[in-house]
Write a protein that holds these residues in place. Structure first.
Motif, PDB file in Angstrom:
ATOM      1  N   ASP A 175       0.823  -1.215   0.000  1.00 33.87           N
ATOM      2  CA  ASP A 175       0.000   0.000   0.000  1.00 33.87           C
ATOM      3  C   ASP A 175       0.855   1.261   0.000  1.00 33.87           C
ATOM      4  N   ALA A 176       1.968   1.231   0.738  1.00 32.47           N
ATOM      5  CA  ALA A 176       2.834   2.410   0.814  1.00 32.47           C
ATOM      6  C   ALA A 176       3.444   2.729  -0.549  1.00 32.47           C
ATOM      7  N   ALA A 177       3.900   1.683  -1.258  1.00 29.25           N
ATOM      8  CA  ALA A 177       4.507   1.906  -2.570  1.00 29.25           C
ATOM      9  C   ALA A 177       3.478   2.406  -3.572  1.00 29.25           C
ATOM     10  N   VAL A 178       2.271   1.857  -3.524  1.00 27.39           N
ATOM     11  CA  VAL A 178       1.218   2.286  -4.441  1.00 27.39           C
ATOM     12  C   VAL A 178       0.841   3.743  -4.177  1.00 27.39           C
ATOM     13  N   ALA A 179       0.713   4.111  -2.881  1.00 23.76           N
ATOM     14  CA  ALA A 179       0.367   5.492  -2.534  1.00 23.76           C
ATOM     15  C   ALA A 179       1.450   6.459  -2.990  1.00 23.76           C
ATOM     16  N   ALA A 180       2.730   6.065  -2.794  1.00 17.14           N
ATOM     17  CA  ALA A 180       3.832   6.930  -3.226  1.00 17.14           C
ATOM     18  C   ALA A 180       3.854   7.075  -4.741  1.00 17.14           C
ATOM     19  N   ALA A 181       3.577   5.988  -5.443  1.00 18.85           N
ATOM     20  CA  ALA A 181       3.575   6.041  -6.908  1.00 18.85           C
ATOM     21  C   ALA A 181       2.454   6.938  -7.429  1.00 18.85           C
ATOM     22  N   ARG A 182       1.304   6.902  -6.794  1.00 12.91           N
ATOM     23  CA  ARG A 182       0.195   7.746  -7.229  1.00 12.91           C
ATOM     24  C   ARG A 182       0.505   9.228  -7.030  1.00 12.91           C
ATOM     25  N   ASP A 183       1.296   9.529  -6.017  1.00 11.93           N
ATOM     26  CA  ASP A 183       1.695  10.918  -5.794  1.00 11.93           C
ATOM     27  C   ASP A 183       2.761  11.361  -6.786  1.00 11.93           C
ATOM     28  N   PHE A 184       3.582  10.416  -7.240  1.00 11.15           N
ATOM     29  CA  PHE A 184       4.743  10.759  -8.062  1.00 11.15           C
ATOM     30  C   PHE A 184       4.459  10.654  -9.555  1.00 11.15           C
ATOM     31  N   LEU A 185       3.720   9.610  -9.970  1.00 17.14           N
ATOM     32  CA  LEU A 185       3.508   9.352 -11.390  1.00 17.14           C
ATOM     33  C   LEU A 185       2.394  10.222 -11.957  1.00 17.14           C
ATOM     34  N   PRO A 186       2.428  10.485 -13.264  1.00 17.83           N
ATOM     35  CA  PRO A 186       1.308  11.205 -13.896  1.00 17.83           C
ATOM     36  C   PRO A 186       0.011  10.412 -13.756  1.00 17.83           C
ATOM     37  N   THR A 187      -1.101  11.089 -13.751  1.00 22.93           N
ATOM     38  CA  THR A 187      -2.398  10.422 -13.575  1.00 22.93           C
ATOM     39  C   THR A 187      -2.702   9.446 -14.715  1.00 22.93           C
ATOM     40  N   ALA A 188      -2.081   9.648 -15.864  1.00 28.09           N
ATOM     41  CA  ALA A 188      -2.314   8.748 -17.004  1.00 28.09           C
ATOM     42  C   ALA A 188      -1.697   7.371 -16.788  1.00 28.09           C
ATOM     43  N   VAL A 189      -0.757   7.254 -15.850  1.00 24.40           N
ATOM     44  CA  VAL A 189      -0.094   5.972 -15.577  1.00 24.40           C
ATOM     45  C   VAL A 189      -0.805   5.294 -14.413  1.00 24.40           C
ATOM     46  N   ALA A 191      -1.430   3.207 -11.236  1.00 21.05           N
ATOM     47  CA  ALA A 191      -0.581   2.734 -10.141  1.00 21.05           C
ATOM     48  C   ALA A 191      -1.436   1.897  -9.202  1.00 21.05           C
ATOM     49  N   THR A 192      -1.361   0.576  -9.354  1.00 17.27           N
ATOM     50  CA  THR A 192      -2.087  -0.350  -8.495  1.00 17.27           C
ATOM     51  C   THR A 192      -1.122  -1.402  -7.988  1.00 17.27           C
ATOM     52  N   ARG A 193      -1.594  -2.252  -7.083  1.00 20.06           N
ATOM     53  CA  ARG A 193      -0.726  -3.304  -6.554  1.00 20.06           C
ATOM     54  C   ARG A 193      -0.417  -4.363  -7.603  1.00 20.06           C
ATOM     55  N   PHE A 194      -1.098  -4.311  -8.741  1.00 21.21           N
ATOM     56  CA  PHE A 194      -0.799  -5.229  -9.836  1.00 21.21           C
ATOM     57  C   PHE A 194       0.026  -4.567 -10.933  1.00 21.21           C
ATOM     58  N   SER A 195      -0.281  -3.341 -11.268  1.00 19.94           N
ATOM     59  CA  SER A 195       0.433  -2.672 -12.353  1.00 19.94           C
ATOM     60  C   SER A 195       1.846  -2.276 -11.946  1.00 19.94           C
ATOM     61  N   LEU A 196       2.025  -1.875 -10.687  1.00 19.74           N
ATOM     62  CA  LEU A 196       3.334  -1.371 -10.267  1.00 19.74           C
ATOM     63  C   LEU A 196       4.432  -2.441 -10.364  1.00 19.74           C
ATOM     64  N   PRO A 197       4.205  -3.675  -9.852  1.00 18.78           N
ATOM     65  CA  PRO A 197       5.234  -4.702 -10.058  1.00 18.78           C
ATOM     66  C   PRO A 197       5.482  -5.011 -11.534  1.00 18.78           C
ATOM     67  N   SER A 198       4.437  -4.959 -12.349  1.00 19.10           N
ATOM     68  CA  SER A 198       4.604  -5.219 -13.783  1.00 19.10           C
ATOM     69  C   SER A 198       5.481  -4.156 -14.424  1.00 19.10           C
ATOM     70  N   PHE A 199       5.228  -2.901 -14.084  1.00 21.26           N
ATOM     71  CA  PHE A 199       6.059  -1.822 -14.623  1.00 21.26           C
ATOM     72  C   PHE A 199       7.484  -1.915 -14.075  1.00 21.26           C
ATOM     73  N   GLY A 200       7.623  -2.381 -12.834  1.00 14.09           N
ATOM     74  CA  GLY A 200       8.960  -2.588 -12.270  1.00 14.09           C
ATOM     75  C   GLY A 200       9.730  -3.641 -13.049  1.00 14.09           C
ATOM     76  N   ALA A 201       9.030  -4.717 -13.438  1.00 16.76           N
ATOM     77  CA  ALA A 201       9.662  -5.758 -14.252  1.00 16.76           C
ATOM     78  C   ALA A 201      10.081  -5.193 -15.606  1.00 16.76           C
ATOM     79  N   ALA A 202       9.227  -4.360 -16.207  1.00 19.98           N
ATOM     80  CA  ALA A 202       9.565  -3.735 -17.493  1.00 19.98           C
ATOM     81  C   ALA A 202      10.795  -2.843 -17.352  1.00 19.98           C
ATOM     82  N   ALA A 203      10.882  -2.113 -16.231  1.00 17.37           N
ATOM     83  CA  ALA A 203      12.026  -1.227 -16.009  1.00 17.37           C
ATOM     84  C   ALA A 203      13.323  -2.025 -15.875  1.00 17.37           C
ATOM     85  N   LEU A 204      13.258  -3.165 -15.204  1.00 18.61           N
ATOM     86  CA  LEU A 204      14.456  -3.991 -15.049  1.00 18.61           C
ATOM     87  C   LEU A 204      14.890  -4.585 -16.387  1.00 18.61           C
ATOM     88  N   SER A 205      13.927  -5.016 -17.210  1.00 21.22           N
ATOM     89  CA  SER A 205      14.277  -5.515 -18.545  1.00 21.22           C
ATOM     90  C   SER A 205      14.872  -4.403 -19.406  1.00 21.22           C
TER      91      SER A 205
END
Length: 444
Positions: A175-189, A191-205
């Motif tokens: 919940d903390a990571a999702v809340a921080a991401a919603r404050d930091f990321l544009p509203t078009a992106v 930020a949920t507990r499912f999308s954030l790990p997926s985007f993290g995987a994309a960033a690592l690739s």
């Protein structure tokens, strides 16, 4: 064909090239591991049956089965570096789309959302065939007498990826990571507990792709002519090669047995030991840490003293015993005398920890030794094709194994593990035929 001058300028030694490809694979595997903790819950959020969890896993392995031989052959003719970079770029796209599947569900309905999940996982599976290319790269830059140790390091990067990846995924889904991401990321992106790990995987690739582009040279090696061979033709060709036939079958049977057991261990731990998700995660971390030590250190030292064919037989026997013991570990534990120590350190847990160590050691020894045997059994110009076919056989086993073992588990808790142990018997027989009196690979 010589390595391009710009590449050799950046990398003066094969050791640095080896370190770079291992780092690239590690980043990619961490990204893969990030999604593991959230995938079942992500599927359930769509309101569909748990059957789709198994089907989603099977779709990944099926595409890996199709792509691994193809990418291996292309890497033989066109180069290792371009194939690795292409597959990493595809992984970036696949993980990004996977994270957006929830938005597709909200906008276009269930069918479109589920289709997006499957499309992204199938693309990720197709790109996952790059493991064969990475193994061929290691074979290119490593002398034969050090190949087992180097392939062991590559295997250790797998284990480390599965240690750090799920932990990072758990953090990104908090919940903390999702809340921080919603404050930091544009509203078009989203930020949920499912999308954030997926985007993290994309960033690592993406980071792995950039690392490969900047630092990974094309290795000096003998290139084979470009050949147009179908998927079936590639397997037929490998099975016709007496040096590779048994190894291809061994990879298939090992993956069929072990992938199914991996999937069914979590329900086993819950049903038999009463473990929750956190306790099971700690045990899996323990197994991953052992795997990193086994493949990164022990296998290399053992291969310096013993022939790979003998090590593969020993690994298969140890794994067979560990799988057969696993479902009966609580019963064995109750036969032991009372142990000292904290109350949570029970006799049953002690047996489970010992059996887990045997599982990790046997699997590490067998996997690395099999990979080394594949490398030494194939010509210098066919490393990618050989690894592609054997990894494809492994992917086919991982496609069939989980649903088959799930059915066996419903019939009776011990059955997946007992059947998995039985599947290792023909592997022992096949590998024993590769061992001559001196412990080397026998001539066909």
């Amino acid at each position: 064909m010589a390595t391009p001058e710009s590449a050799t300028a950046r990398f003066a030694t094969p050791r640095r090239a080896l370190a770079t490809v291992i780092f690239v694979v590690f980043l990619d595997l961490v990204g893969f591991g990030v999604v593991i903790p959230i995938l079942p819950f992500y599927v359930r959020s769509f309101g569909v049956s748990d059957v789709f969890i198994g089907l989603l896993a099977a779709s990944y392995s099926l595409m890996q089965f199709v792509s691994a031989p193809l990418l291996g052959r292309v890497s033989d003719s066109r180069g290792r570096r371009p194939v690795l970079m292409l597959s990493l770029a595809g992984s970036v796209v696949a993980w990004t789309v996977f994270g957006l599947a929830g938005e597709v569900l909200a906008l276009s309905g269930l069918v479109a959302g589920v289709a997006t999940l499957f499309a992204s996982r199938m693309l990720a599976g197709a790109m996952g065939g790059n493991i064969a290319t990475a193994q061929a790269y290691v074979a290119d830059v490593t002398p034969v007498d050090r190949r087992a140790a180097s392939l062991g390091l590559l295997g250790a990067s797998f284990s480390l990826g599965f240690i750090f990846g799920p932990a990072l995924g758990g953090v990104l889904a908090s919940d903390a990571a999702v809340a921080a991401a919603r404050d930091f990321l544009p509203t078009a992106v989203p930020a949920t507990r499912f999308s954030l790990p997926s985007f993290g995987a994309a960033a690592l690739s993406l980071l792995a792709l950039v690392s490969a582009a900047l630092f990974l040279p094309e290795p000096e090696r003998t290139r084979g002519p470009e050949r147009r061979v179908t998927l079936v033709g590639g397997f037929v060709e490998a099975l016709a090669d007496l040096r590779l036939r048994g190894l291809v079958v061994a990879f298939f049977l090992l993956s069929l047995a072990f992938s199914g057991v991996q999937v069914m261990f979590i329900p086993f731990a819950a049903d038999v030991y009463g473990y929750d998700a956190t306790q099971t995660a700690f045990f899996l971390t323990y197994i991953g840490a052992l795997g990193a030590v086994n493949q990164g250190v022990l296998v290399g030292r053992l291969s310096a003293r013993y022939a790979e064919a003998r090590l593969a037989v020993v690994g298969a026997v140890v794994l067979l015993v560990a799988l057969a013991l696993l479902p009966f570990s609580p019963d064995v534990g109750r036969l032991l005398p009372t142990l000292g120590g904290p109350p949570w350190f029970t006799r049953e847990l002690f047996v489970l920890l010992v059996d887990g160590a045997l599982l990790s050691f046997g699997n590490s020894l067998l996997n690395v030794s099999l990979s080394t045997l594949v490398s030494t059994s194939a010509g210098a110009d066919r490393q990618g094709n050989a690894f592609g076919v054997t990894q494809g056989a492994g992917s086919l086993g991982r496609t069939i194994g989980p649903p088959a073992m799930a059915v066996l588990y419903v019939l009776g808790v011990p059955w997946p593990f007992v059947v998995g142990a039985a599947l290792l018997v023909p592997i022992v027989v096949l590998l024993a035929r590769h061992v001559d009196e001196t412990g080397s690979v026998a001539s066909p």
